[in-house]
Design an enzyme around this catalytic site. Sequence first.
Site, PDB file in Angstrom:
ATOM      1  N   PRO A   1       0.831  -1.205   0.000  1.00 31.13           N
ATOM      2  CA  PRO A   1       0.000   0.000   0.000  1.00 31.13           C
ATOM      3  C   PRO A   1       0.867   1.256   0.000  1.00 31.13           C
ATOM      4  CG  PRO A   1      -0.792  -1.589   1.610  1.00 31.13           C
ATOM      5  CD  PRO A   1       0.529  -2.093   1.128  1.00 31.13           C
ATOM      6  N   GLU A   2       0.609   2.160  -0.937  1.00 28.12           N
ATOM      7  CA  GLU A   2       1.359   3.404  -1.029  1.00 28.12           C
ATOM      8  C   GLU A   2       0.524   4.550  -0.459  1.00 28.12           C
ATOM      9  OE1 GLU A   2       4.412   3.544  -1.779  1.00 28.12           O
ATOM     10  OE2 GLU A   2       4.790   1.624  -2.756  1.00 28.12           O
TER      11      GLU A   2
ATOM     12  N   HIS B   1      -5.128 -15.007   8.974  1.00 24.47           N
ATOM     13  CA  HIS B   1      -4.183 -13.895   8.959  1.00 24.47           C
ATOM     14  C   HIS B   1      -4.729 -12.635   9.635  1.00 24.47           C
ATOM     15  CE1 HIS B   1      -1.637 -16.301   6.419  1.00 24.47           C
ATOM     16  NE2 HIS B   1      -2.580 -16.407   5.502  1.00 24.47           N
TER      17      HIS B   1
ATOM     18  N   ARG C   1       1.629 -11.531   5.247  1.00 19.27           N
ATOM     19  CA  ARG C   1       3.094 -11.628   5.263  1.00 19.27           C
ATOM     20  C   ARG C   1       3.721 -11.151   6.575  1.00 19.27           C
ATOM     21  NH1 ARG C   1       5.080  -9.820  -0.824  1.00 19.27           N
ATOM     22  NH2 ARG C   1       3.544 -11.048  -1.987  1.00 19.27           N
TER      23      ARG C   1
ATOM     24  N   ARG D   1      22.831  15.830  -7.943  1.00 18.76           N
ATOM     25  CA  ARG D   1      22.455  14.432  -7.770  1.00 18.76           C
ATOM     26  C   ARG D   1      22.569  13.715  -9.115  1.00 18.76           C
ATOM     27  NH1 ARG D   1      19.365  13.371  -3.234  1.00 18.76           N
ATOM     28  NH2 ARG D   1      19.833  11.201  -3.766  1.00 18.76           N
TER      29      ARG D   1
END
Length: 271
Positions: free
Chosen positions: A2-3, A91, A110, A152
């Site tokens: 999830p972002e 889970h 997980r 950079r």
Amino acid sequence: MPELPEVETIRRGLEPHLIGRSLRQAKVRQARLRRPVPQALQDECIGASVQKVGRRGKYLLFYTERGTLIWHLGMSGSLRILTDGGRAEKHDHIDLVFEGGICLRYRDPRRFGLVEWTEADPLEHPLLCHLGAEPLEDEFDGAYLWQRSRNRKIPLKNFIMDSRVVVGVGNIYASEALFQAGLRPDRPTGSLTKHMAEKLIAAIKDVLARAIAAGGTSLRDFVDGQGQPGYFAQELKVYGRAGQPCPACGGPIDKKMVGQRSSFFCPRCQK
């Protein structure tokens, strides 16, 4: 994983159900997550009421009058609101039961997620204090991005995915924003001009805002606080579309590895 748009979608979905409710019970079925679940969840937190549900990067912050729960969903975690409890499955590791029978259930196949408790300023916590700008806030502007890009040499996509620069721009959203801004993912970061930085800022903000409005991107198993998937995947212009025609010029979308991540772009439209 999830972002930011997915986590913000979850935050917005959870907050109306939890504000003002006090925690009555914490059921921890599996304490072995990325870090052990703190005993405070079953001690100090009981009786505390939620005053605000915030977000910093991909961390959810449950503010109470006693302290703050910091929650990260890891790669496969989800938080859902249940009104009838329901039988816990394999889970389903944590249930927080609030007054009125509202249950916040944490599922994580997980077990890469984590829960932390702090009585200090959560933004100064070691997990959060190093994080860069929030992409939807005013501080994240062209001047900021251009200044941070000086000297950079890393690929531009890696730069905007660096959480020390800006939080929450994951692989999918980075590819989409770079396409919208007309910039290649492998372009050297130091070559960014002020004008390019302004375009990229606008693209990042737009892509993330549209993803939040669509409820996030469901490519695997993301669901929001009510168990609903996100629909931004239907709007993706380049991500996952290698070999398909570019929506702008009609040429084929290319794919290459940038920073060990699959990157999708149009070699004609992005320079």
